[in-house]
Write a protein that holds these residues in place. Sequence first.
Motif, PDB file in Angstrom:
ATOM      1  N   THR A  13       0.835  -1.199   0.000  1.00 39.15           N
ATOM      2  CA  THR A  13       0.000   0.000   0.000  1.00 39.15           C
ATOM      3  C   THR A  13       0.866   1.243   0.000  1.00 39.15           C
ATOM      4  O   THR A  13       0.626   2.192  -0.750  1.00 39.15           O
ATOM      5  N   ARG A  14       1.895   1.235   0.842  1.00 38.62           N
ATOM      6  CA  ARG A  14       2.784   2.395   0.925  1.00 38.62           C
ATOM      7  C   ARG A  14       3.486   2.648  -0.404  1.00 38.62           C
ATOM      8  O   ARG A  14       3.607   3.793  -0.842  1.00 38.62           O
ATOM      9  N   ILE A  15       3.937   1.581  -1.069  1.00 39.70           N
ATOM     10  CA  ILE A  15       4.624   1.736  -2.350  1.00 39.70           C
ATOM     11  C   ILE A  15       3.679   2.304  -3.406  1.00 39.70           C
ATOM     12  O   ILE A  15       4.026   3.235  -4.139  1.00 39.70           O
ATOM     13  N   MET A  16       2.459   1.758  -3.478  1.00 36.19           N
ATOM     14  CA  MET A  16       1.495   2.256  -4.465  1.00 36.19           C
ATOM     15  C   MET A  16       1.140   3.709  -4.204  1.00 36.19           C
ATOM     16  O   MET A  16       1.005   4.507  -5.132  1.00 36.19           O
ATOM     17  N   GLU A  17       1.010   4.073  -2.940  1.00 36.31           N
ATOM     18  CA  GLU A  17       0.709   5.466  -2.603  1.00 36.31           C
ATOM     19  C   GLU A  17       1.885   6.377  -2.950  1.00 36.31           C
ATOM     20  O   GLU A  17       1.689   7.534  -3.325  1.00 36.31           O
ATOM     21  N   GLU A  18       3.101   5.862  -2.861  1.00 37.93           N
ATOM     22  CA  GLU A  18       4.280   6.642  -3.229  1.00 37.93           C
ATOM     23  C   GLU A  18       4.261   6.958  -4.724  1.00 37.93           C
ATOM     24  O   GLU A  18       4.521   8.086  -5.143  1.00 37.93           O
ATOM     25  N   TYR A  19       3.936   5.943  -5.531  1.00 40.46           N
ATOM     26  CA  TYR A  19       3.823   6.169  -6.972  1.00 40.46           C
ATOM     27  C   TYR A  19       2.662   7.111  -7.293  1.00 40.46           C
ATOM     28  O   TYR A  19       2.771   7.980  -8.170  1.00 40.46           O
ATOM     29  N   LEU A 125       0.091  -1.880 -10.314  1.00 44.62           N
ATOM     30  CA  LEU A 125       0.453  -3.133  -9.644  1.00 44.62           C
ATOM     31  C   LEU A 125       1.845  -3.591 -10.060  1.00 44.62           C
ATOM     32  O   LEU A 125       2.638  -4.054  -9.233  1.00 44.62           O
ATOM     33  N   GLY A 126       2.141  -3.457 -11.348  1.00 45.90           N
ATOM     34  CA  GLY A 126       3.463  -3.837 -11.828  1.00 45.90           C
ATOM     35  C   GLY A 126       4.551  -2.958 -11.251  1.00 45.90           C
ATOM     36  O   GLY A 126       5.628  -3.443 -10.883  1.00 45.90           O
ATOM     37  N   LEU A 127       4.276  -1.655 -11.141  1.00 47.91           N
ATOM     38  CA  LEU A 127       5.250  -0.729 -10.564  1.00 47.91           C
ATOM     39  C   LEU A 127       5.521  -1.071  -9.105  1.00 47.91           C
ATOM     40  O   LEU A 127       6.674  -1.065  -8.649  1.00 47.91           O
ATOM     41  N   ALA A 128       4.469  -1.383  -8.355  1.00 48.94           N
ATOM     42  CA  ALA A 128       4.622  -1.708  -6.936  1.00 48.94           C
ATOM     43  C   ALA A 128       5.345  -3.028  -6.741  1.00 48.94           C
ATOM     44  O   ALA A 128       6.074  -3.215  -5.765  1.00 48.94           O
ATOM     45  N   VAL A 135      11.398   6.847  -7.887  1.00 49.15           N
ATOM     46  CA  VAL A 135       9.968   6.877  -8.198  1.00 49.15           C
ATOM     47  C   VAL A 135       9.622   8.090  -9.047  1.00 49.15           C
ATOM     48  O   VAL A 135       8.891   7.981 -10.040  1.00 49.15           O
ATOM     49  N   GLU A 136      10.131   9.261  -8.688  1.00 50.28           N
ATOM     50  CA  GLU A 136       9.821  10.496  -9.413  1.00 50.28           C
ATOM     51  C   GLU A 136      10.250  10.394 -10.875  1.00 50.28           C
ATOM     52  O   GLU A 136       9.500  10.758 -11.782  1.00 50.28           O
ATOM     53  N   ILE A 137      11.475   9.909 -11.095  1.00 45.47           N
ATOM     54  CA  ILE A 137      11.991   9.798 -12.461  1.00 45.47           C
ATOM     55  C   ILE A 137      11.187   8.773 -13.248  1.00 45.47           C
ATOM     56  O   ILE A 137      10.854   8.983 -14.423  1.00 45.47           O
ATOM     57  N   SER A 138      10.858   7.659 -12.613  1.00 48.38           N
ATOM     58  CA  SER A 138      10.081   6.608 -13.273  1.00 48.38           C
ATOM     59  C   SER A 138       8.729   7.132 -13.738  1.00 48.38           C
ATOM     60  O   SER A 138       8.312   6.900 -14.878  1.00 48.38           O
TER      61      SER A 138
END
Length: 360
Positions: A13-19, A125-128, A135-138
């Motif tokens: 959840t934290r990773i998806m929210e970061e993206y 989902l794939g990004l997470a 993350v910003e550059i991606s």
Amino acid sequence: MEYIYGNADKYKTRIMEEYARAFYREMQFIDPISKSIKGFFRILRCCDDKVICYRHIDESLKEDLENMNNGCSKMTLGKNWFISAIKHDKFENSYTFALYNGSAEIMTMKEYICYQVNYFFESLLGLAEKKNGDVEISIRNMIYENAIAFVDRKINNTINMAMGPRVMLAENISKISYLHYEGNKVNKKYIVWGIKKEDCDIIFSNDIMFNDETKLNHDKQIRKLLEITYKDKNNGLYLGCCGNKVEGYISSENLKGELYLVEFNGTGKWSFGFQGSEKNKIIFEDKKVKLFKDDDKVTFYLAYKKIFEEDTNIDYVWKIVESARRQKHGTMLLFTENALSESERLREAGYQVSVKEMVS
């Protein structure tokens, strides 16, 4: 439908929210103004008649979920939220993502916005799962690549090109934006798309001028042809294109139908948008992309709500503000509880007027 809170997989959840945070910022969306909406991104689990949410479930989100007609079969733009189609991870868990629509006040290219948001939902989902790198550059690179693809598709649809291998027109445009001609940057130069040869005012005769058709990938040749293009308040001369072919020059007064305009504004800087609309355009600059936005209206709305703690008559007052902004030497608007008595006191210093409701 029952709405409940679930025990989140906190790490994912934290990773998806970061993206999502990076995407929201790079797309220049504005955060919710309403205090009842906490945050701008939600991860939902849909199970039978239950919706499990890992963050606060806003009434506005519930309303948009209830009004969905496609059953999460495709992305939906509700009144307040973008809601994704159902996504499945490798364990066959089903997710729905919701992103607050913070674009309404400043963005006008809704089709482009939906295109970007939908691709983000498809990729999340794939990004997470594989999280690597910055993350910003991606996210910035993803948005740029999608913007390039969007420009290609819009140009192709306009000219009814047959489906087949993609013609990388936008990459050719980007390459041209870096070229100089006799030491001059490509600045305030124009190409318009969707122009047939017979519509041009000046037609290129391939038999005389060139050995073959002039195409967009002939970047140095195109850069030279751009040099005499211009646009001012009342007229202009544009390079007319149809697909990857450059057909000739056309004056602005002869433009008809749905057309797309590319404007070059310096080294590596160009924009793509609807001909005749300054606000409907995507702006490219050195592998970054943004949309034209009018921050003044957003700033005014935020200030108005903060000062008056309500939004009564806000749209009507904004029209007056817009009119005041057009005054060449400046002007002032005074908001006061004693407006009537103040107008009486100052009547000798100016002109007192009454304005009918429907007057522009």
